[in-house]
Write an enzyme that holds these catalytic residues in place. Structure first.
Site, short mmCIF file in Angstrom:
data_model
loop_
_atom_site.label_atom_id
_atom_site.label_comp_id
_atom_site.label_asym_id
_atom_site.label_seq_id
_atom_site.Cartn_x
_atom_site.Cartn_y
_atom_site.Cartn_z
N HIS A 1 0.84 -1.21 0.00
CA HIS A 1 0.00 0.00 0.00
C HIS A 1 0.87 1.26 0.00
O HIS A 1 0.63 2.21 -0.76
CB HIS A 1 -0.87 0.07 1.26
CG HIS A 1 -1.95 -0.97 1.36
ND1 HIS A 1 -2.15 -1.72 2.49
CD2 HIS A 1 -2.90 -1.36 0.47
CE1 HIS A 1 -3.19 -2.53 2.31
NE2 HIS A 1 -3.65 -2.34 1.08
N LYS B 1 -15.35 -8.05 4.09
CA LYS B 1 -14.21 -8.44 4.92
C LYS B 1 -14.50 -8.29 6.41
O LYS B 1 -15.17 -7.34 6.82
CB LYS B 1 -12.98 -7.61 4.53
CG LYS B 1 -12.49 -7.93 3.13
CD LYS B 1 -11.28 -7.10 2.76
CE LYS B 1 -10.84 -7.39 1.33
NZ LYS B 1 -9.83 -6.45 0.85
N ARG C 1 -2.52 -5.85 -8.69
CA ARG C 1 -1.88 -7.17 -8.73
C ARG C 1 -2.60 -7.97 -9.80
O ARG C 1 -3.80 -7.78 -10.03
CB ARG C 1 -2.06 -7.88 -7.38
CG ARG C 1 -1.28 -7.27 -6.24
CD ARG C 1 -1.64 -7.91 -4.92
NE ARG C 1 -3.07 -7.72 -4.65
CZ ARG C 1 -3.59 -7.57 -3.43
NH1 ARG C 1 -2.82 -7.60 -2.39
NH2 ARG C 1 -4.88 -7.41 -3.26
N SER D 1 -3.47 -7.54 2.63
CA SER D 1 -3.85 -7.45 4.04
C SER D 1 -4.55 -8.73 4.48
O SER D 1 -4.36 -9.19 5.61
CB SER D 1 -4.77 -6.25 4.27
OG SER D 1 -4.11 -5.07 3.94
O1 PNS Z 1 -8.63 -2.56 0.17
P1 PNS Z 1 -9.93 -3.00 -0.43
O2 PNS Z 1 -10.68 -3.89 0.52
O3 PNS Z 1 -9.78 -3.62 -1.79
O4 PNS Z 1 -10.79 -1.65 -0.60
C1 PNS Z 1 -12.02 -1.71 -1.22
C2 PNS Z 1 -12.72 -0.33 -1.21
C3 PNS Z 1 -13.05 0.10 0.22
C4 PNS Z 1 -11.84 0.70 -1.86
C5 PNS Z 1 -13.98 -0.60 -2.05
O5 PNS Z 1 -14.74 -1.63 -1.47
C6 PNS Z 1 -14.83 0.65 -2.22
O6 PNS Z 1 -14.54 1.48 -3.06
N1 PNS Z 1 -15.88 0.78 -1.39
C7 PNS Z 1 -16.77 1.89 -1.41
C8 PNS Z 1 -18.16 1.50 -1.89
C9 PNS Z 1 -18.29 1.69 -3.39
O7 PNS Z 1 -18.04 2.73 -3.93
N2 PNS Z 1 -18.72 0.60 -4.06
C10 PNS Z 1 -18.90 0.58 -5.48
C11 PNS Z 1 -17.64 0.12 -6.21
S1 PNS Z 1 -17.82 0.13 -7.95
#
Ligand code: PNS
Length: 166
Positions: A17, A41, A90, A126
């Site tokens: 990150h 998660k 990734r 993570s």
């Molecule tokens: O580190 P992660 O778990 O991959 O992060 C995921 C995160 C929090 C960035 C993603 O789940 C997110 O953008 N959540 C916000 C909700 C949202 O906008 N959802 C629509 C995605 S197209």
């Protein structure tokens, strides 16, 4: 002035990150690291704890700030004058990340910049760190030092709780 967001769960923040945040901060004027909740998660740290750890780990980059976000990422971008979502990529995540990037662009027009994860961190996530630490493995190579200490302590107290429940 270009503003980008580096969104994620950061539970906990890894070297991978931090590499992506640093590389984003080199090419973008202002970077907002936004800690969100991934509903799929099971979290180890509270969002506030993750923000606290990120603030410490990002302190050396003057154009980086850290905050929490709730709701849709595209709404956060619109409310904070953010033009670009910056994410590490990734190989294994490609299909899912592409789908989210295309959906976000369709929702409000905000675009996503993908940075290939640095090879030395390409296998780090993570989720794997949480799993390895929970099962007694050493994760110190994948996390910044203070975050590693807090992660081991949190897992130890959790495992103690589980042992007491048995
Ligand atoms: O580190 P992660 O778990 O991959 O992060 C995921 C995160 C929090 C960035 C993603 O789940 C997110 O953008 N959540 C916000 C909700 C949202 O906008 N959802 C629509 C995605 S197209």
């Amino acid at each position: 002035m270009t503003r980008a967001v580096c969104p994620g769960s950061f539970d906990p923040v890894t070297h991978g990150h931090l590499d992506v945040i640093e590389r984003t901060a080199r090419v973008i004027d202002q970077v907002v690291v936004a800690v969100g909740t991934n509903m799929a998660k099971n979290a180890l740290f509270t969002p506030a704890e993750r923000v606290e750890m990120l603030i410490e780990e990002c302190a050396e980059w003057s154009n980086v700030e850290v905050t929490l976000f709730r709701g849709l990422l595209v709404d956060f971008c619109a409310a904070n004058d953010i033009d670009i979502i910056s994410k590490g990529l990734r190989g294994a995540d490609f299909d899912y990340e592409l789908q989210m990037a295309q959906m976000n662009r369709r929702l409000t027009g905000v675009d996503t910049l993908f940075l290939p994860t640095a090879p030395q961190w390409a296998f780090v996530s993570s989720s794997l760190v949480r799993e390895i630490a929970t099962l007694g493995g050493d994760v110190t190579a994948f996390l910044p030092t203070k975050t590693a200490v807090r992660t081991m302590a949190r897992i130890a107290s959790r495992n103690l709780g589980v042992a007491n429940d048995v």
